[in-house]
Design a protein around this motif. Sequence first.
Motif, PDB file in Angstrom:
ATOM      1  N   GLU A 138     103.587 -12.612 -46.871  1.00 35.50           N
ATOM      2  CA  GLU A 138     102.527 -12.387 -47.733  1.00 35.50           C
ATOM      3  C   GLU A 138     102.470 -11.245 -48.591  1.00 35.50           C
ATOM      4  O   GLU A 138     102.294 -10.193 -48.046  1.00 35.50           O
ATOM      5  CB  GLU A 138     101.299 -12.928 -47.434  1.00 35.50           C
ATOM      6  CG  GLU A 138     101.093 -14.406 -46.830  1.00 35.50           C
ATOM      7  CD  GLU A 138      99.756 -14.407 -46.186  1.00 35.50           C
ATOM      8  OE1 GLU A 138      99.396 -15.727 -46.041  1.00 35.50           O
ATOM      9  OE2 GLU A 138      99.053 -13.504 -45.861  1.00 35.50           O
TER      10      GLU A 138
ATOM     11  N   ARG B 151     104.717 -14.791 -40.832  1.00 36.42           N
ATOM     12  CA  ARG B 151     104.347 -14.860 -42.102  1.00 36.42           C
ATOM     13  C   ARG B 151     104.647 -14.021 -43.174  1.00 36.42           C
ATOM     14  O   ARG B 151     104.698 -12.766 -43.007  1.00 36.42           O
ATOM     15  CB  ARG B 151     102.943 -15.229 -42.237  1.00 36.42           C
ATOM     16  CG  ARG B 151     102.159 -14.050 -42.157  1.00 36.42           C
ATOM     17  CD  ARG B 151     100.407 -14.668 -42.500  1.00 36.42           C
ATOM     18  NE  ARG B 151      99.758 -13.308 -42.309  1.00 36.42           N
ATOM     19  CZ  ARG B 151      99.218 -12.749 -41.005  1.00 36.42           C
ATOM     20  NH1 ARG B 151      99.696 -13.326 -40.166  1.00 36.42           N
ATOM     21  NH2 ARG B 151      98.452 -11.639 -41.163  1.00 36.42           N
TER      22      ARG B 151
ATOM     23  N   TRP C 293     112.440 -19.050 -41.550  1.00 31.79           N
ATOM     24  CA  TRP C 293     112.481 -18.081 -40.350  1.00 31.79           C
ATOM     25  C   TRP C 293     113.437 -18.408 -39.372  1.00 31.79           C
ATOM     26  O   TRP C 293     114.461 -17.414 -39.132  1.00 31.79           O
ATOM     27  CB  TRP C 293     111.284 -18.380 -39.527  1.00 31.79           C
ATOM     28  CG  TRP C 293     110.965 -17.463 -38.426  1.00 31.79           C
ATOM     29  CD1 TRP C 293     110.964 -17.560 -37.344  1.00 31.79           C
ATOM     30  CD2 TRP C 293     110.896 -15.993 -38.494  1.00 31.79           C
ATOM     31  NE1 TRP C 293     110.776 -16.502 -36.279  1.00 31.79           N
ATOM     32  CE2 TRP C 293     110.873 -15.505 -37.201  1.00 31.79           C
ATOM     33  CE3 TRP C 293     110.876 -14.911 -39.628  1.00 31.79           C
ATOM     34  CZ2 TRP C 293     110.724 -14.147 -37.138  1.00 31.79           C
ATOM     35  CZ3 TRP C 293     110.685 -13.710 -39.230  1.00 31.79           C
ATOM     36  CH2 TRP C 293     110.687 -13.068 -37.961  1.00 31.79           C
TER      37      TRP C 293
ATOM     38  N   THR D 168     104.898 -10.385 -41.813  1.00 32.79           N
ATOM     39  CA  THR D 168     104.337 -10.102 -40.489  1.00 32.79           C
ATOM     40  C   THR D 168     104.685 -10.855 -39.207  1.00 32.79           C
ATOM     41  O   THR D 168     104.851 -12.186 -39.478  1.00 32.79           O
ATOM     42  CB  THR D 168     102.620 -10.159 -40.641  1.00 32.79           C
ATOM     43  OG1 THR D 168     102.234  -9.362 -41.622  1.00 32.79           O
ATOM     44  CG2 THR D 168     101.921  -9.903 -39.347  1.00 32.79           C
TER      45      THR D 168
ATOM     46  N   MET E 201     107.813 -19.834 -45.781  1.00 28.10           N
ATOM     47  CA  MET E 201     108.421 -18.992 -44.946  1.00 28.10           C
ATOM     48  C   MET E 201     108.883 -19.659 -43.735  1.00 28.10           C
ATOM     49  O   MET E 201     109.809 -19.362 -43.002  1.00 28.10           O
ATOM     50  CB  MET E 201     107.183 -17.969 -44.585  1.00 28.10           C
ATOM     51  CG  MET E 201     107.657 -17.065 -43.379  1.00 28.10           C
ATOM     52  SD  MET E 201     109.121 -15.950 -43.932  1.00 28.10           S
ATOM     53  CE  MET E 201     109.362 -15.387 -42.093  1.00 28.10           C
ATOM     54  N   ARG E 202     108.039 -20.886 -43.227  1.00 26.52           N
ATOM     55  CA  ARG E 202     108.394 -21.555 -42.056  1.00 26.52           C
ATOM     56  C   ARG E 202     109.814 -21.953 -41.961  1.00 26.52           C
ATOM     57  O   ARG E 202     110.635 -21.943 -41.349  1.00 26.52           O
ATOM     58  CB  ARG E 202     107.473 -22.617 -41.680  1.00 26.52           C
ATOM     59  CG  ARG E 202     107.363 -23.074 -40.402  1.00 26.52           C
ATOM     60  CD  ARG E 202     106.382 -23.954 -40.222  1.00 26.52           C
ATOM     61  NE  ARG E 202     105.111 -23.066 -39.749  1.00 26.52           N
ATOM     62  CZ  ARG E 202     104.241 -23.504 -39.922  1.00 26.52           C
ATOM     63  NH1 ARG E 202     103.541 -24.627 -40.605  1.00 26.52           N
ATOM     64  NH2 ARG E 202     103.076 -22.589 -39.526  1.00 26.52           N
TER      65      ARG E 202
ATOM     66  N   SER F 183     104.920 -16.362 -33.985  1.00 28.82           N
ATOM     67  CA  SER F 183     104.852 -16.837 -35.688  1.00 28.82           C
ATOM     68  C   SER F 183     105.203 -15.705 -36.498  1.00 28.82           C
ATOM     69  O   SER F 183     105.287 -14.623 -36.026  1.00 28.82           O
ATOM     70  CB  SER F 183     103.697 -17.574 -35.904  1.00 28.82           C
ATOM     71  OG  SER F 183     102.520 -16.580 -36.093  1.00 28.82           O
TER      72      SER F 183
END
Length: 136
Positions: free
Chosen positions: A32, A30, A5, A37, A1-2, A28
Amino acid sequence: MREHWPDFVSYVQERIKWMGAALNSSSSARLENGVLTVNYDESVDCKLLESKANLVRLTEFAMDFFQEELKVTFQVPNSSACSTDSDSAGAVRQERQKLAHDSLVLAAVDIFNGQVGDIRVGPRFRGPLHEEKVDE
């Protein structure tokens, strides 16, 4: 994800500048189990995003970009602000269902003896899995 983004934030910002800027101010994010989120340090940063209309648009963008059914939520430490109890993913699913049963779509399916595949409600797809070349 990072790694995806920044591309997602740019994708949103191309469509709605202020929304992309609001996502960019997140601390941040994430992805999942079908839930995106987005974390914020201050509730004021996600205040505009929590309205139902804006949350539905953001969910459309996320589903289009990441190519999966998603629910978007916001988290602010030690705060109940920016809670996202509305079913934004359900609203997008409902719009897709409506499009699948549209008379023009059904006529095209009949004429071409085909079937309805993926229905995207966003203006165009450009996600991490498919690169789109643009000639300038």
